[in-house]
Design a protein around this motif. Structure first.
Motif, PDB file in Angstrom:
ATOM      1  N   LEU A  20     -85.232 -90.084  -2.835  1.00  0.00           N
ATOM      2  CA  LEU A  20     -84.795 -91.227  -2.046  1.00  0.00           C
ATOM      3  C   LEU A  20     -83.974 -90.686  -0.887  1.00  0.00           C
ATOM      4  CD1 LEU A  20     -84.525 -94.273  -1.560  1.00  0.00           C
ATOM      5  CD2 LEU A  20     -82.521 -94.239  -3.070  1.00  0.00           C
ATOM      6  N   LYS A  22     -82.050 -91.301   2.964  1.00  0.00           N
ATOM      7  CA  LYS A  22     -81.444 -92.190   3.957  1.00  0.00           C
ATOM      8  C   LYS A  22     -81.683 -91.507   5.297  1.00  0.00           C
ATOM      9  CE  LYS A  22     -76.985 -94.041   5.401  1.00  0.00           C
ATOM     10  NZ  LYS A  22     -75.545 -94.027   5.098  1.00  0.00           N
ATOM     11  N   ARG A  39     -82.478 -96.358   7.754  1.00  0.00           N
ATOM     12  CA  ARG A  39     -83.305 -96.951   6.708  1.00  0.00           C
ATOM     13  C   ARG A  39     -83.389 -95.973   5.534  1.00  0.00           C
ATOM     14  NH1 ARG A  39     -82.593-100.673   9.539  1.00  0.00           N
ATOM     15  NH2 ARG A  39     -84.092-102.076  10.495  1.00  0.00           N
ATOM     16  N   GLU A  40     -83.787 -96.512   4.366  1.00  0.00           N
ATOM     17  CA  GLU A  40     -84.032 -95.670   3.205  1.00  0.00           C
ATOM     18  C   GLU A  40     -85.532 -95.614   2.969  1.00  0.00           C
ATOM     19  OE1 GLU A  40     -81.745 -97.160  -0.081  1.00  0.00           O
ATOM     20  OE2 GLU A  40     -79.847 -96.836   0.966  1.00  0.00           O
ATOM     21  N   ALA A  41     -86.002 -94.442   2.528  1.00  0.00           N
ATOM     22  CA  ALA A  41     -87.419 -94.254   2.214  1.00  0.00           C
ATOM     23  C   ALA A  41     -87.534 -93.489   0.904  1.00  0.00           C
ATOM     24  CB  ALA A  41     -88.127 -93.501   3.336  1.00  0.00           C
ATOM     25  N   TYR A  42     -88.413 -93.973   0.050  1.00  0.00           N
ATOM     26  CA  TYR A  42     -88.640 -93.371  -1.260  1.00  0.00           C
ATOM     27  C   TYR A  42     -89.901 -92.521  -1.170  1.00  0.00           C
ATOM     28  CZ  TYR A  42     -88.659 -93.279  -6.410  1.00  0.00           C
ATOM     29  OH  TYR A  42     -88.615 -92.912  -7.732  1.00  0.00           O
ATOM     30  N   SER A 121     -96.696-100.020   0.067  1.00  0.00           N
ATOM     31  CA  SER A 121     -95.404-100.648   0.333  1.00  0.00           C
ATOM     32  C   SER A 121     -94.718 -99.896   1.475  1.00  0.00           C
ATOM     33  CB  SER A 121     -94.543-100.619  -0.942  1.00  0.00           C
ATOM     34  OG  SER A 121     -93.407-101.415  -0.781  1.00  0.00           O
ATOM     35  N   GLY A 123     -92.840-100.488   3.891  1.00  0.00           N
ATOM     36  CA  GLY A 123     -91.472-100.766   4.317  1.00  0.00           C
ATOM     37  C   GLY A 123     -90.441 -99.893   3.631  1.00  0.00           C
ATOM     38  N   SER A 124     -90.831 -99.256   2.513  1.00  0.00           N
ATOM     39  CA  SER A 124     -89.846 -98.463   1.784  1.00  0.00           C
ATOM     40  C   SER A 124     -90.401 -97.235   1.074  1.00  0.00           C
ATOM     41  CB  SER A 124     -89.139 -99.342   0.741  1.00  0.00           C
ATOM     42  OG  SER A 124     -90.081 -99.855  -0.171  1.00  0.00           O
TER      43      SER A 124
END
Length: 192
Positions: A20, A22, A39-42, A121, A123-124
């Motif tokens: 994860l 940031k 933003r956060e990205a997994y 998904s 957006g993340s």
């Protein structure tokens, strides 16, 4: 349309199961203004999924397994019916899905057809998913499936009529996006 996207900073928030991040970045808006956002990205890697189908029987192979995020989000028992899928684990998508198919469903397949790829998904989650279909027959069954024992997947293999699978979308028994996409693909393209 934004342009000139530039990553300014990346912080690792978690590296427990997957990563994860940031991320702080800037970009230029159409009017020339620079904007900075965080933003956060997994990042869990990329994956592949497949729908096995049998034209003669008019059936598909699906799986059922516990998915913690669905349980957290109100799915009473956390069990999800879905198409076979897995992470690439440094394999190419075709080799990955052949391996996952045998591990999860017990069917050893050799001929797979890639139909498309999609972000599920965006957006993340960074993952892109490669979608496949393949025809199966009873003589391709080499083991019971269920997943790799050491991974505690506890997968139940389901063989259902395509008509029943489509009804399961309508009545809410199938809620998995990749599975819905694959089932609709075989119907729209008159594969079954």
């Amino acid at each position: 349309m934004i342009k000139e996207v530039k990553i300014l900073e990346t912080d690792i928030l978690s590296n427990n199961w997957y990563i994860l991040k940031k991320i702080t970045y800037e970009y230029v808006k159409p009017n020339g203004t620079k904007l900075t956002q965080t933003r956060e990205a997994y990042d869990r890697g990329n994956g592949a999924t497949i729908l096995l189908y049998n034209k003669e029987q008019q059936t598909v192979i699906l799986t059922r397994q516990f998915r913690l995020p669905t349980f957290i989000n109100g799915n009473a028992n956390g069990m999800l019916i879905e198409a076979c899928a897995g992470l690439l684990d440094k394999d190419n998508p075709e080799d990955c899905i052949k391996r996952e198919t045998e591990e999860e469903t017990g069917y050893k397949i050799t001929d797979v057809k890639k139909i498309f790829e999609a972000y599920m998904s965006p957006g993340s989650v960074t993952e892109i998913l490669y979608f496949f279909v393949a025809e199966y027959s009873k003589d391709m069954k080499v083991n019971e499936g269920g997943g790799v024992a050491g991974e505690e997947e506890n997968i139940e293999v389901l063989e259902v009529k395509i008509s029943e699978a489509m009804e399961m979308i309508t009545n809410g028994k199938i809620k998995d996006g990749k599975t819905i996409m694959l089932l609709q693909h075989v119907k729209l393209n008159e594969i079954l």
